[in-house]
Enzyme design. Structure first.
Site, PDB file in Angstrom:
ATOM      1  N   ASP A 330       0.795  -1.324   0.051  1.00 53.16           N
ATOM      2  CA  ASP A 330      -0.013   0.005   0.034  1.00 53.16           C
ATOM      3  C   ASP A 330       0.916   1.081  -0.003  1.00 53.16           C
ATOM      4  O   ASP A 330       1.841   1.359   0.568  1.00 53.16           O
ATOM      5  CB  ASP A 330      -0.880  -0.058   1.364  1.00 53.16           C
ATOM      6  N   GLU A 359       2.045   0.094  -5.045  1.00 55.13           N
ATOM      7  CA  GLU A 359       0.849   0.843  -5.546  1.00 55.13           C
ATOM      8  C   GLU A 359       1.327   2.417  -5.446  1.00 55.13           C
ATOM      9  O   GLU A 359       1.654   3.349  -4.589  1.00 55.13           O
ATOM     10  CB  GLU A 359      -0.336   1.023  -4.524  1.00 55.13           C
TER      11      GLU A 359
END
Length: 615
Positions: A330, A359
């Site tokens: 993330d 990400e």
């Protein structure tokens, strides 16, 4: 010691006290393995006032090389070396408190799964299905509300806990096979004992425990085992950048610098370009990586070597424990760069074929490509990430199918994004996105136009890279007119007892939804065995007159995709595409089974993408 912290810490190690005094209450990681490529292991031990005591290993196979005391008196960091020839065993440590009281700490070293280090990650051969566990299926109603966790179940509140869990996913594993999916990415399953809006999973309060409302660590292992039997891998959503504000650390920091910005909220500037910008100020760089997202997500200081080791060991523990096939990281650029390189280096040293996808939510391919493993950057930096998410292509897909064809609009957007692939060391390592849990769903994103939807999904399934689809995309799910995140992440129909519509069984679906589900199933089931899509080369021809043609091919298979973005049927003139056709004379439509002679002008209906196998 803060009583709240005492109550929240769990996973107690086995302790046998000889006399009263300070004792170790918890050890992270909870266990480890023999036969790892790296023989070192750092234990974080926690207990009331244990920092002033001493620790001795009673195992000849496990030696203590260093003990570091935290700024809090309640932590000890113990560096171990595990002998390469060590057998699985329970290691006994003798802890001696300052007052002379002693206690034993038992620590389990297990045998690894056979060939664990050789596990295969995901690649372009896979299709990834993204699930928010709380919103997918409720397989165990007894855990909807858990007494020791803040939030009770509230299925009517868009931001409440709805009761979905790991048992519900395990129960419906066959559905993913029917859809042609080969990997499951679940948003974080770890405990999020926040006071509200904890369902999304990105504010962890225990990095070693599955949230009890989703199940247990054993349930996670069982899900992975069941998925493996069906040829489906599990991708773990790893959040090393921040924790939840209710994490016990926030009531008893291990070190004074454990949390960035003196453990007080100060927002990030979100200037991700500062990492690559040759003119960036130190102030902007620092604010980018040390600022917090929101007040409820304290930002972790990965420059602290104790914390960096804790995080890296945490993901290795989950890979080994849950038999994972990949890791999704993330908020990639919000992490410390040195930490990211150390993290990927350590994981890939242990699992050379492991997948790690970062990400980096940027629409600039140059910004994304900076992070991919093997990139020759101007500053010499290499993050080591094998895979990145392709947000530029996600944006281009929607624009391409929504726009009327012009010189600079429509399908040319796809052509232009792919033309930038020279920036990436490995374009096939990019994860392709139709939609995800943080953006407008695909169907409303194409103005609820079914033809555009099918064009977008066909391109996603056949271009280079690793396609990823959000749960319910195959059902034309729509978040409503306001695009609210709570509604975007709606319950999957059929996942709850009493649901009038059951998408798992195909009951109660409207005609268009049933058609969409059938379309996705056929397309991705075909893709599962289409080697030209998995590892073949890509050759495309610049869009002309609303027609975009590209080929995927290897020695085993040759595929032609024709996208027609015009409002009328066209007949394909194959003479322009001789290079891609490579002497083939026949084509079969993979979804309809219709066969054609390439010498004829193949009919391509308006607003469609047609996929042909050539021979």
């Amino acid at each position: 010691m803060n009583l709240k912290a005492t109550a929240l810490f769990g996973l107690l190690v086995s302790i046998s006290s000889q006399t009263a005094g300070a004792a170790v209450d918890r050890v992270d990681p909870p266990n480890w393995w023999v036969g790892m490529s790296d023989p070192s292991l750092q234990l974080m031990m926690y207990g009331n006032d244990i920092g002033s005591g001493s620790l001795v290993s009673k195992s000849g196979d496990v030696t203590i090389s260093q003990v570091t005391r935290g700024d809090s008196p309640n932590y000890l960091f113990v560096d171990l070396t595990i002998d390469a020839s060590a057998d699985p065993q329970t290691v006994e440590f003798l802890y001696t408190a300052p007052d002379g009281a002693t206690s034993e700490v038992s620590y389990l070293l297990q045998a690894r799964r056979e060939n664990s280090s050789d596990r295969q990650g995901f690649s372009a051969r896979d299709a990834v299905y993204l699930i928010m566990p709380d919103r997918f299926a409720n397989g165990d109603t007894s855990n909807d509300t858990v007494d020791h966790l803040h939030e009770s179940a509230d299925g009517q509140h868009p931001y409440g806990r709805h009761g979905g869990d790991l048992a519900g996913i395990t129960k419906n594993l066959d559905y993913f096979t029917q859809l042609g999916m080969t990997q499951l990415w679940m948003t974080p399953v770890l405990e999020n004992n926040q006071k509200d809006s904890s369902y999304h999973g990105y504010a962890a309060t225990d990095l070693y425990r599955v949230d009890a409302r989703l199940g247990s660590n054993a349930d996670y292992v069982e899900l992975s085992r069941g998925a493996r039997k069906r040829g489906i891998g599990i991708i773990h959503d790893f959040v090393p950048n921040h924790i939840g504000s209710e994490h016990p650390w926030m009531y008893d920091l291990p070190t004074n610098d454990w949390i960035n910005r003196d453990a007080e909220f100060s927002p990030t500037n979100h200037r991700r370009e500062a990492h690559q910008d040759p003119y960036a100020s130190d102030f902007d760089k620092e604010e980018m990586i040390t600022g917090w997202f929101v007040p409820t997500m304290p930002d972790l200081n990965q420059q602290n070597p104790l914390l960096a080791t804790y995080l890296i060991q945490n993901i290795i523990w989950w890979i080994e424990t849950a038999d994972l096939s990949g890791v999704r990281v993330d908020t990639w650029p919000y992490n410390d760069r040195t930490f990211l390189s150390a993290f990927t280096g350590r994981v890939l040293a242990e699992y050379p074929n492991m997948s790690i996808v970062g990400e980096e939510w940027s629409m600039n391919p140059a910004t994304i490509s900076y992070w991919q493993k093997g990139k020759q950057n101007h500053d010499g930096y290499d993050s080591g990430a094998p895979q990145l998410m392709d947000f530029p292509l996600q944006q281009a897909i929607r624009e391409a199918v929504n726009e009327e064809e012009r010189w600079d609009k429509g399908l040319v957007k796809l052509y232009q994004v792919l033309a930038d692939d020279f920036l990436y060391p490995d374009p096939m390592g990019l994860m392709l996105i139709a939609d995800n849990h943080d953006m407008t769903r695909l169907y409303p994103g194409v103005d609820e136009n079914f033809d555009r939807y099918k064009m977008a999904m066909t391109f996603l399934a056949t271009t280079r890279g690793i396609p990823q689809m959000l749960y319910g995309t195959e059902l034309l799910m729509n978040a409503g007119p306001n695009g609210d995140h709570g509604r975007l992440r709606a319950d999957f129909p059929g996942g709850w007892s009493g649901d009038r519509i059951d998408a798992f069984k195909g009951k109660g679906l409207s005609d268009d939804v049933a058609a969409a589900q059938d379309f996705i199933s056929k397309l991705f089931t075909w893709r599962r065995d289409a080697t030209a899509i998995h590892n073949g080369e890509l050759l495309h021809f610049a869009p002309r007159d609303g027609i975009y043609v590209y080929f995927r091919f290897n020695e085993e298979q040759r595929v032609m995709v024709v996208m027609n973005n015009e409002p009328n049927t066209v007949h394909l003139d194959s003479s322009r595409y001789a290079q891609g056709l490579a002497g083939t004379t026949r084509a079969r439509n993979v979804l309809t089974g219709d066969r054609y002679k390439l010498a004829d002008r193949i009919r391509i209906p308006a607003k469609t993408a047609q996929v042909f196998e050539l021979d």
